[in-house]
Design a protein around this motif. Structure first.
Motif, PDB file in Angstrom:
ATOM      1  N   GLU A   1      45.378  -3.159 -32.503  1.00  0.00           N
ATOM      2  CA  GLU A   1      44.827  -1.998 -31.788  1.00  0.00           C
ATOM      3  C   GLU A   1      45.249  -2.019 -30.336  1.00  0.00           C
ATOM      4  O   GLU A   1      45.116  -1.036 -29.613  1.00  0.00           O
ATOM      5  N   LEU A   2      45.701  -3.203 -29.903  1.00  0.00           N
ATOM      6  CA  LEU A   2      46.082  -3.379 -28.506  1.00  0.00           C
ATOM      7  C   LEU A   2      47.453  -4.042 -28.496  1.00  0.00           C
ATOM      8  O   LEU A   2      47.624  -5.128 -29.035  1.00  0.00           O
ATOM      9  N   LEU A   3      48.427  -3.336 -27.925  1.00  0.00           N
ATOM     10  CA  LEU A   3      49.796  -3.873 -27.937  1.00  0.00           C
ATOM     11  C   LEU A   3      50.252  -4.186 -26.521  1.00  0.00           C
ATOM     12  O   LEU A   3      50.141  -3.351 -25.623  1.00  0.00           O
ATOM     13  N   PHE A   4      50.763  -5.406 -26.343  1.00  0.00           N
ATOM     14  CA  PHE A   4      51.323  -5.798 -25.051  1.00  0.00           C
ATOM     15  C   PHE A   4      52.845  -5.794 -25.133  1.00  0.00           C
ATOM     16  O   PHE A   4      53.425  -6.415 -26.012  1.00  0.00           O
TER      17      PHE A   4
ATOM     18  N   GLY B   1      48.538  -0.280 -12.677  1.00  0.00           N
ATOM     19  CA  GLY B   1      47.953  -1.323 -11.858  1.00  0.00           C
ATOM     20  C   GLY B   1      49.074  -1.995 -11.087  1.00  0.00           C
ATOM     21  O   GLY B   1      50.070  -2.387 -11.693  1.00  0.00           O
ATOM     22  N   VAL B   2      48.933  -2.075  -9.778  1.00  0.00           N
ATOM     23  CA  VAL B   2      49.972  -2.717  -8.977  1.00  0.00           C
ATOM     24  C   VAL B   2      49.547  -4.146  -8.709  1.00  0.00           C
ATOM     25  O   VAL B   2      48.445  -4.403  -8.217  1.00  0.00           O
ATOM     26  N   ILE B   3      50.415  -5.087  -9.079  1.00  0.00           N
ATOM     27  CA  ILE B   3      50.080  -6.504  -8.939  1.00  0.00           C
ATOM     28  C   ILE B   3      51.164  -7.192  -8.131  1.00  0.00           C
ATOM     29  O   ILE B   3      52.349  -6.900  -8.281  1.00  0.00           O
TER      30      ILE B   3
ATOM     31  N   ILE C   1      47.770   4.296 -22.090  1.00  0.00           N
ATOM     32  CA  ILE C   1      48.964   3.499 -21.819  1.00  0.00           C
ATOM     33  C   ILE C   1      48.825   3.026 -20.382  1.00  0.00           C
ATOM     34  O   ILE C   1      48.679   3.831 -19.461  1.00  0.00           O
ATOM     35  N   PHE C   2      48.816   1.731 -20.225  1.00  0.00           N
ATOM     36  CA  PHE C   2      48.587   1.156 -18.904  1.00  0.00           C
ATOM     37  C   PHE C   2      49.819   0.350 -18.493  1.00  0.00           C
ATOM     38  O   PHE C   2      50.335  -0.445 -19.267  1.00  0.00           O
ATOM     39  N   ALA C   3      50.292   0.591 -17.288  1.00  0.00           N
ATOM     40  CA  ALA C   3      51.452  -0.163 -16.800  1.00  0.00           C
ATOM     41  C   ALA C   3      51.023  -1.122 -15.706  1.00  0.00           C
ATOM     42  O   ALA C   3      50.317  -0.743 -14.775  1.00  0.00           O
TER      43      ALA C   3
ATOM     44  N   THR D   1      46.283   1.189 -28.133  1.00  0.00           N
ATOM     45  CA  THR D   1      46.302   1.054 -26.685  1.00  0.00           C
ATOM     46  C   THR D   1      47.517   0.216 -26.307  1.00  0.00           C
ATOM     47  O   THR D   1      47.760  -0.824 -26.923  1.00  0.00           O
ATOM     48  N   VAL D   2      48.285   0.660 -25.330  1.00  0.00           N
ATOM     49  CA  VAL D   2      49.503  -0.060 -24.971  1.00  0.00           C
ATOM     50  C   VAL D   2      49.430  -0.509 -23.513  1.00  0.00           C
ATOM     51  O   VAL D   2      49.130   0.287 -22.622  1.00  0.00           O
ATOM     52  N   ILE D   3      49.680  -1.791 -23.312  1.00  0.00           N
ATOM     53  CA  ILE D   3      49.763  -2.314 -21.950  1.00  0.00           C
ATOM     54  C   ILE D   3      51.178  -2.841 -21.764  1.00  0.00           C
ATOM     55  O   ILE D   3      51.633  -3.701 -22.517  1.00  0.00           O
ATOM     56  N   LEU D   4      51.882  -2.301 -20.785  1.00  0.00           N
ATOM     57  CA  LEU D   4      53.244  -2.778 -20.572  1.00  0.00           C
ATOM     58  C   LEU D   4      53.404  -3.262 -19.142  1.00  0.00           C
ATOM     59  O   LEU D   4      52.682  -2.825 -18.240  1.00  0.00           O
ATOM     60  N   THR D   5      54.307  -4.196 -18.966  1.00  0.00           N
ATOM     61  CA  THR D   5      54.603  -4.651 -17.606  1.00  0.00           C
ATOM     62  C   THR D   5      56.002  -4.163 -17.256  1.00  0.00           C
ATOM     63  O   THR D   5      56.857  -4.020 -18.120  1.00  0.00           O
ATOM     64  N   THR D   6      56.191  -3.892 -15.996  1.00  0.00           N
ATOM     65  CA  THR D   6      57.496  -3.409 -15.578  1.00  0.00           C
ATOM     66  C   THR D   6      57.652  -3.626 -14.083  1.00  0.00           C
ATOM     67  O   THR D   6      56.663  -3.759 -13.359  1.00  0.00           O
ATOM     68  N   HIS D   7      58.918  -3.733 -13.637  1.00  0.00           N
ATOM     69  CA  HIS D   7      59.083  -3.662 -12.191  1.00  0.00           C
ATOM     70  C   HIS D   7      59.861  -2.405 -11.806  1.00  0.00           C
ATOM     71  O   HIS D   7      60.346  -2.287 -10.701  1.00  0.00           O
ATOM     72  N   TYR D   8      59.966  -1.469 -12.777  1.00  0.00           N
ATOM     73  CA  TYR D   8      60.595  -0.194 -12.465  1.00  0.00           C
ATOM     74  C   TYR D   8      59.520   0.862 -12.240  1.00  0.00           C
ATOM     75  O   TYR D   8      58.732   1.160 -13.131  1.00  0.00           O
ATOM     76  N   ILE D   9      59.525   1.430 -11.058  1.00  0.00           N
ATOM     77  CA  ILE D   9      58.519   2.421 -10.724  1.00  0.00           C
ATOM     78  C   ILE D   9      58.664   3.663 -11.612  1.00  0.00           C
ATOM     79  O   ILE D   9      57.676   4.257 -12.037  1.00  0.00           O
TER      80      ILE D   9
END
Lengths: 309, 258
Positions: free
Chosen positions: A155-158, A206-208, A34-36, A187-195
């Protein structure tokens, strides 16, 4: 060895207006993690995942999904991906069942009513399967979006900002769902702005910011950095140097010697604060005020940006 | 799914959903054009037509049948296809189509196929309605169907382009209202081109719809304003032009992919 489930190499994006949304980005995602993607609004999170999913064209670079190029082998690559965008976008006149079945067909998968049923049950949508989307609550619509994204067994969820504008209960449901998916090998990739969301969910973060991927680290390590706190003591009498008794303590002087700043790990069992205060009392170093602060996400960004620049 | 194979399941999903969307509004979709056409028959065929001579040996009421069908076919093809692709753009559900393992050509085929199917069904219903008012006989039924299919596909392609171009419902309505309706009315639906005075007769020859109506009428009665070859040639040319524009849209991602 099997290739990473997702490999992003030197991907850039400059929009037609000339705005550069992404500087060259390199990122590899391992199968089953799980990747954020953590970053403020406008950091480039959505642009990056839109490029992987094919809804935005990249300016340069290459994206491989399980080794398949998203441009030359887009059929294979895309059939492995599920996308839940930030905004709810549904055909409001269709029923839940129809719109989910449509998504599965669109991705080229043969009908599988049993799977769709279990999916809808899992998302607490089964009782509403014949309702039209227009009749559903906001939370349900969001779950329909997820059902559509999972309809073809990706297999890969955004998940783009999965918990933005979502109440606490739904947020917990969402987190539980992501863990269940990971257990089934997705495999899950999510975006967030909550730490705290990144902390709660992700194996790696990953910090972007400003279109640049500033760092990629295991969540535990990042949290150790983010977990740093500071104790600021406003001294009665300014000091020119740190007294020798404090040798070995992570302290420094600030504000022309009027403040003594102690950095400590808020997550540690022993923060060292009682010992330090006792020590100061014994040595007759008096203070008139004290304050603690947590390193904010903004601080981290500023520091990372400075380091990169 | 193998790398090179067509995503037939995906195309079928779009086609079926589009047809279902049309069926949801079946009453408006069928009732409106049927009533409109019936009114044309009553006014032009019944009231005015009874005072007119036959045109080229064909009774006026019967003469206008192919023109009226063509008029419906054109406007319906354009509106079906343009709404078909504009609606997902408007609701932002287009992301799903763009992220699917589906080629641009496959998506076009599915949307255009559904739009063309519906307008052909409608044309057939109008043809059936017409037989209730005037005696209609069809000299070349195969050619009639061929013209229907070609025209509906060509103008559904055109409608698809309009739908991609449009950024508002106003823009969506402007092309049919400002361009297609005038061209259709001046395209010989209600008269033979040689009934017009010069220079309008010559100017009419630059109107693409003239060729479609003429060819279609020829398939009914064996007479037309222009040769059937010219009619076919024009339809093919128009289709090729639309395909070229779609190819350009695909290459540039125009108004679909930022």
């Amino acid at each position: 060895m099997s290739p990473p489930i997702l490999s992003i190499s030197a991907v850039t994006k400059t929009y037609k207006g000339g705005f550069t949304a992404l500087q060259p980005i390199d990122l590899a995602i391992e199968r089953g993690e799980i990747f954020a993607l953590l970053g403020p609004n406008g950091a480039g999170k959505t642009t990056l995942i839109s490029i992987v999913c094919g809804t935005v064209a990249m300016t340069s670079g290459q994206v491989l999904v399980d080794g398949h190029d998203t441009r030359t082998s887009y059929r294979t690559a895309r059939s492995m991906i599920g996308l839940v965008p930030q905004e709810i976008a549904l055909d409001i006149f269709a029923t839940i069942w129809d719109t989910v079945v449509f998504s599965r067909g669109l991705f080229g998968k043969p009908p599988n009513p049993a799977y769709i049923e279990s999916l809808l049950r899992d998302l607490s949508l089964w009782d509403k399967r014949d309702s039209r989307v227009i009749e559903l609550s906001g939370g349900m619509k969001r779950r329909v979006m997820i059902a559509k994204a999972l309809s073809h067994e990706p297999e890969l969820l955004f998940l783009d900002e999965p918990t933005a504008g979502v109440d606490v209960a739904l947020r917990r449901d969402m987190w539980a769902l992501v863990r269940r998916l990971r257990d089934t090998g997705v495999t899950v990739i999510l975006t967030t702005h909550y730490i705290d969301e990144a902390e709660e969910m992700a194996d790696r973060v990953g910090v972007i910011d400003g279109g640049r991927l500033l760092l990629v680290e295991r969540t535990a390590q990042l949290m150790r950095k983010l977990g740093k706190r500071r104790l600021t003591l406003v001294l009665q009498r300014p000091m020119a140097t740190i007294p020798p008794e404090l040798d070995g303590w992570p302290v420094e002087l600030a504000a022309d010697g009027q403040q003594l700043v102690y950095s400590f790990d808020a997550n540690a069992e022993d923060t060292g604060i009682p010992t330090l205060l006792r020590l100061l009392g014994e040595k007759g170093i008096d203070f008139k005020d004290l304050d603690t602060s947590r390193t904010s996400l903004e601080d981290i960004f500023v520091r990372l940006v400075e380091r990169v620049a | 799914m193998s790398r090179s194979s067509l995503n037939v399941t995906g195309m079928w999903a779009i086609y079926r959903t589009e047809m279902a969307r049309m069926m949801r509004t079946i009453l408006q979709s069928v009732a409106t054009p049927v009533i409109t056409t019936a009114l044309y028959f009553i006014v032009f065929g019944g009231a005015i037509g009874s005072r007119m001579q036959s045109v080229g040996g064909v009774d006026y009421g019967a003469f206008i049948v192919p023109g009226l069908i063509m008029l419906s076919l054109l406007t319906q093809s354009i509106s079906n296809a343009s709404i078909g692709i504009y609606f997902p753009k408007f609701t932002k559900t287009i992301f799903e189509i763009l992220s699917a393992p589906l080629s641009f050509g496959e998506a076009v085929l599915a949307y255009v196929g559904a739009a063309a199917t519906k307008s052909i069904l409608l044309a057939l219903i109008i043809l059936a309605t017409a037989t209730a008012f005037v005696p209609v006989h069809i000299l070349h039924p195969v050619w009639m169907v061929a013209f229907m299919v070609l025209t509906s596909i060509a103008f559904s392609l055109f409608g698809f382009i309009v739908g991609i171009w449009a950024e508002s419902f106003e823009q969506l309505a402007v092309i049919p209202a400002l361009v297609v309706t005038p061209l259709t009315f001046l395209g010989g639906a209600f008269y033979a081109i040689d009934m017009l005075p010069e220079p309008w007769r010559t100017i009419s020859l630059f109107n693409p719809v003239v060729y479609l109506v003429s060819g279609f009428r020829w398939s009914f009665y064996g007479v037309g304003d222009v040769g059937v070859g010219a009619s076919l040639g024009f339809t093919a040319l128009f289709m090729a032009l639309c395909l070229a524009i779609l190819w350009w849209i695909f290459r540039t991602g125009y108004r679909l992919k930022p």
